[in-house]
Design a protein around this motif. Sequence first.
Motif, PDB file in Angstrom:
ATOM      1  N   CYS A  11       5.296  -6.732  10.434  1.00 36.00           N
ATOM      2  CA  CYS A  11       4.853  -8.012   8.542  1.00 36.00           C
ATOM      3  C   CYS A  11       3.829  -8.886   9.249  1.00 36.00           C
ATOM      4  O   CYS A  11       3.459  -9.937   9.930  1.00 36.00           O
ATOM      5  CB  CYS A  11       5.981  -8.519   9.119  1.00 36.00           C
ATOM      6  N   CYS A  20       0.619  -4.604   4.227  1.00 25.35           N
ATOM      7  CA  CYS A  20       1.183  -5.229   5.282  1.00 25.35           C
ATOM      8  C   CYS A  20       0.906  -3.745   5.809  1.00 25.35           C
ATOM      9  O   CYS A  20       1.398  -3.018   5.668  1.00 25.35           O
ATOM     10  CB  CYS A  20       2.609  -5.126   4.775  1.00 25.35           C
ATOM     11  N   LEU A  27       1.256  -8.038  -0.438  1.00 26.62           N
ATOM     12  CA  LEU A  27       1.511  -9.166  -0.295  1.00 26.62           C
ATOM     13  C   LEU A  27       2.785  -9.513  -1.596  1.00 26.62           C
ATOM     14  O   LEU A  27       3.241 -10.162  -2.342  1.00 26.62           O
ATOM     15  CB  LEU A  27       1.276 -10.459  -0.302  1.00 26.62           C
ATOM     16  N   ASP A  28       2.080  -9.621  -2.946  1.00 24.87           N
ATOM     17  CA  ASP A  28       2.521 -10.144  -4.527  1.00 24.87           C
ATOM     18  C   ASP A  28       3.712  -8.776  -4.325  1.00 24.87           C
ATOM     19  O   ASP A  28       5.117  -9.221  -5.073  1.00 24.87           O
ATOM     20  CB  ASP A  28       1.896  -9.488  -5.154  1.00 24.87           C
ATOM     21  N   ILE A  30       5.639  -7.813  -1.994  1.00 26.68           N
ATOM     22  CA  ILE A  30       6.901  -8.454  -1.131  1.00 26.68           C
ATOM     23  C   ILE A  30       6.941  -9.389  -1.878  1.00 26.68           C
ATOM     24  O   ILE A  30       8.401  -9.272  -1.850  1.00 26.68           O
ATOM     25  CB  ILE A  30       5.890  -7.329   0.239  1.00 26.68           C
ATOM     26  N   ALA A  31       6.358 -10.402  -1.812  1.00 24.58           N
ATOM     27  CA  ALA A  31       7.257 -11.058  -2.838  1.00 24.58           C
ATOM     28  C   ALA A  31       7.982 -11.146  -4.627  1.00 24.58           C
ATOM     29  O   ALA A  31       8.529 -11.825  -4.114  1.00 24.58           O
ATOM     30  CB  ALA A  31       6.207 -12.020  -2.811  1.00 24.58           C
ATOM     31  N   ARG A  32       7.713 -10.305  -5.089  1.00 21.82           N
ATOM     32  CA  ARG A  32       8.385 -10.106  -6.136  1.00 21.82           C
ATOM     33  C   ARG A  32       8.822  -8.716  -5.980  1.00 21.82           C
ATOM     34  O   ARG A  32      10.076  -8.370  -6.943  1.00 21.82           O
ATOM     35  CB  ARG A  32       7.632  -9.427  -7.700  1.00 21.82           C
ATOM     36  N   TRP A  33       9.841  -8.272  -5.049  1.00 23.71           N
ATOM     37  CA  TRP A  33      10.770  -7.315  -4.807  1.00 23.71           C
ATOM     38  C   TRP A  33      11.975  -6.712  -5.644  1.00 23.71           C
ATOM     39  O   TRP A  33      12.710  -6.409  -6.168  1.00 23.71           O
ATOM     40  CB  TRP A  33      10.332  -6.665  -3.550  1.00 23.71           C
TER      41      TRP A  33
END
Length: 69
Positions: A11, A20, A27-28, A30-33
């Motif tokens: 990461c 990543c 990042l978006d 990943i954050a919303r997965w």
Amino acid sequence: MSIASPCINICRMSATTGLCEGCLRSLDEIARWSRHDDAEKRRILELVAQRRAALGVAAAPTLASTEGA
């Protein structure tokens, strides 16, 4: 059936690509997965595959491909 995250526990965000270095998601993404439905997760996985091809990065081994090794 829920689609598993492509995270491979490497990461680090690349300053060059903004992705990543392990899973090639933004990042978006990943954050919303966890909030995405399976259709959106499939779309992101397709983007990841396209990014891997464009960057010449081999796909990370999966548990299924390493079993028996």
